[in-house]
Design an enzyme around this catalytic site. Structure first.
Site, PDB file in Angstrom:
ATOM      1  N   CYS A  18      59.601  -0.046 -12.457  1.00  0.00           N
ATOM      2  CA  CYS A  18      59.092  -0.260 -13.814  1.00  0.00           C
ATOM      3  C   CYS A  18      57.563  -0.128 -13.749  1.00  0.00           C
ATOM      4  O   CYS A  18      56.985  -0.149 -12.642  1.00  0.00           O
ATOM      5  CB  CYS A  18      59.487  -1.652 -14.295  1.00  0.00           C
ATOM      6  SG  CYS A  18      58.730  -2.947 -13.310  1.00  0.00           S
ATOM      7  N   HIS A  47      61.458  -6.676  -4.455  1.00  0.00           N
ATOM      8  CA  HIS A  47      62.673  -7.154  -3.787  1.00  0.00           C
ATOM      9  C   HIS A  47      63.485  -5.973  -3.286  1.00  0.00           C
ATOM     10  O   HIS A  47      64.547  -5.669  -3.828  1.00  0.00           O
ATOM     11  CB  HIS A  47      63.502  -8.004  -4.750  1.00  0.00           C
ATOM     12  CG  HIS A  47      62.860  -9.310  -5.039  1.00  0.00           C
ATOM     13  ND1 HIS A  47      62.767  -9.856  -6.292  1.00  0.00           N
ATOM     14  CD2 HIS A  47      62.251 -10.187  -4.215  1.00  0.00           C
ATOM     15  CE1 HIS A  47      62.142 -11.010  -6.218  1.00  0.00           C
ATOM     16  NE2 HIS A  47      61.814 -11.227  -4.981  1.00  0.00           N
ATOM     17  N   CYS A 103      51.790  -8.316 -13.652  1.00  0.00           N
ATOM     18  CA  CYS A 103      52.093  -7.354 -14.712  1.00  0.00           C
ATOM     19  C   CYS A 103      51.551  -7.884 -16.048  1.00  0.00           C
ATOM     20  O   CYS A 103      51.744  -9.063 -16.368  1.00  0.00           O
ATOM     21  CB  CYS A 103      53.599  -7.163 -14.798  1.00  0.00           C
ATOM     22  SG  CYS A 103      54.085  -6.123 -16.180  1.00  0.00           S
ATOM     23  N   GLU A 133      58.980 -15.087 -10.798  1.00  0.00           N
ATOM     24  CA  GLU A 133      58.320 -14.997 -12.114  1.00  0.00           C
ATOM     25  C   GLU A 133      58.517 -16.301 -12.901  1.00  0.00           C
ATOM     26  O   GLU A 133      57.582 -16.822 -13.513  1.00  0.00           O
ATOM     27  CB  GLU A 133      58.901 -13.824 -12.913  1.00  0.00           C
ATOM     28  CG  GLU A 133      58.268 -13.693 -14.294  1.00  0.00           C
ATOM     29  CD  GLU A 133      59.069 -12.818 -15.239  1.00  0.00           C
ATOM     30  OE1 GLU A 133      59.494 -11.726 -14.830  1.00  0.00           O
ATOM     31  OE2 GLU A 133      59.266 -13.245 -16.387  1.00  0.00           O
ATOM     32  N   CYS A 197      60.666  -7.707 -21.468  1.00  0.00           N
ATOM     33  CA  CYS A 197      59.733  -6.579 -21.588  1.00  0.00           C
ATOM     34  C   CYS A 197      60.457  -5.305 -22.048  1.00  0.00           C
ATOM     35  O   CYS A 197      61.666  -5.169 -21.840  1.00  0.00           O
ATOM     36  CB  CYS A 197      58.999  -6.358 -20.269  1.00  0.00           C
ATOM     37  SG  CYS A 197      60.031  -5.668 -18.974  1.00  0.00           S
ATOM     38  N   ASN A 227      67.070  -8.371 -11.403  1.00  0.00           N
ATOM     39  CA  ASN A 227      67.278  -7.405 -12.496  1.00  0.00           C
ATOM     40  C   ASN A 227      68.319  -6.354 -12.106  1.00  0.00           C
ATOM     41  O   ASN A 227      69.053  -5.865 -12.957  1.00  0.00           O
ATOM     42  CB  ASN A 227      65.949  -6.795 -12.948  1.00  0.00           C
ATOM     43  CG  ASN A 227      65.446  -5.711 -12.034  1.00  0.00           C
ATOM     44  OD1 ASN A 227      65.809  -4.554 -12.167  1.00  0.00           O
ATOM     45  ND2 ASN A 227      64.613  -6.071 -11.068  1.00  0.00           N
ATOM     46  N   SER A 269      62.891  -2.420  -8.986  1.00  0.00           N
ATOM     47  CA  SER A 269      62.169  -2.429  -7.709  1.00  0.00           C
ATOM     48  C   SER A 269      62.803  -1.476  -6.699  1.00  0.00           C
ATOM     49  O   SER A 269      62.594  -1.629  -5.498  1.00  0.00           O
ATOM     50  CB  SER A 269      62.126  -3.854  -7.163  1.00  0.00           C
ATOM     51  OG  SER A 269      63.423  -4.382  -7.117  1.00  0.00           O
TER      52      SER A 269
END
Ligand code: SF4
Length: 296
Positions: A18, A47, A103, A133, A197, A227, A269
């Site tokens: 991303c 990760h 970010c 996060e 996001c 994610n 990632s």
């Protein structure tokens, strides 16, 4: 690696790094190239085992926190996930240069939590308790927060006078709103900030659309990447078979060969070379190169 395109193998346009992760990696590479070494990242930059190994070869190492045995001619890097303001103060006082690669979209979530926290809102973060996060976001809530990862947990919340609901940036939107609606019932006044996001929304939307039209979905990415795991979860029920793999070595070759249509997606990632090798392997299995026999 050049791979021909086939209609029965769809690769997500949104697959891979991303903008936040890409920016952090570019910055770290730039520091290393400029000779500012060693580069110590506070936690793994991404990760993904394959990428972490590559970074270590370049003297870019992940640490939990600065300790006295570090080489102080190097630099400390805050990764894309961000950290708590207290931890930021601590590392800034450590006596080494600090580079902040948080970010901007995570920063936005941190700022909005801080804005409501000073107005005495209790914060509810919809996310994974252990995720870096989320740990960073907690630090902006002035010690009045809950982390909720399911509807059941939201139902168990007490009553609040004022509550502010925010999301981990990689959360699934339908889950976020379902939980936010429940939290609303537990407060006199409720503010909802959807901090998922845009890159995550785009990736999830494309994955849902394409998974419905494929009978085998391959999700490429680290087993510890939240994610990536969420993408695999999203596909369950939308398609016949889903496989979450870290590299092409784990590929279910039987399914990759027999499925009518294969869709390949990847987490935020996952490096492009890992995705490429999976695409290449699937293509080789489904469309093996034809050997030409040359007659003398
Ligand atoms: S997932 Fe979104 S918020 Fe998180 S680093 Fe990537 S772009 Fe930034």
């Amino acid at each position: 690696m050049t791979t021909r395109k086939y209609a029965d193998i769809i690769v997500a346009q949104s697959a891979g790094f991303c903008p936040g992760v890409k920016h952090a990696i570019d910055q770290v590479m730039a520091l290393e190239a400029a000779g500012q070494k060693p580069v110590y990242t506070l936690g793994p930059l991404i990760h993904n085992k394959q990428a972490t190994t590559m970074l270590e070869m370049k003297d870019i190492r992940a640490i939990d926190k600065p300790t006295e045995d570090l080489d102080k001619s190097g630099v400390l890097v805050i990764r894309a996930h961000g950290i708590t303001p207290d931890f930021q103060k601590e590392i800034e006082a450590f006596g080494m240069p600090v580079f902040d690669a948080t970010c901007p979209l995570v920063k936005h979530a941190q700022n909005i939590i801080a804005k409501f926290a000073v107005q005495d809102y209790h914060t509810v973060i919809v996310g994974d308790t252990e995720h870096a996060e989320v740990i960073g976001l907690m630090g902006y809530a002035k010690n009045h927060y809950n982390i909720v990862s399911s509807l059941e947990e939201a139902k168990a919340l007490p009553h609040f006078e004022k509550v502010h609901v925010v999301s981990q940036t990689t959360q699934q939107e339908s889950v976020f709103y379902e939980i936010a609606e429940e939290v609303k019932k537990h407060a006199d006044k409720c503010q909802i900030s959807n901090t998922i996001c845009q890159p995550t929304k785009d990736r999830q939307k494309e994955t849902i659309e394409q998974a419905k039209n494929a009978d085998f979905v391959i999700v490429v990415g680290g087993k510890h990447s939240a994610n990536t795991a969420r993408l695999a979860q999203l596909c369950q029920g939308l398609t016949k078979h889903v496989q979450h793999i870290e590299t092409d070595e784990e590929l279910d070759e039987k399914l990759a060969t027999s499925a009518k249509k294969v869709f390949i997606t990847a987490g935020a990632s996952t490096p492009s070379w890992v995705i490429d090798s999976v695409v290449y392997r699937v293509t080789q299995l489904r469309h093996p190169p034809v050997r030409r026999v040359v007659k003398r």
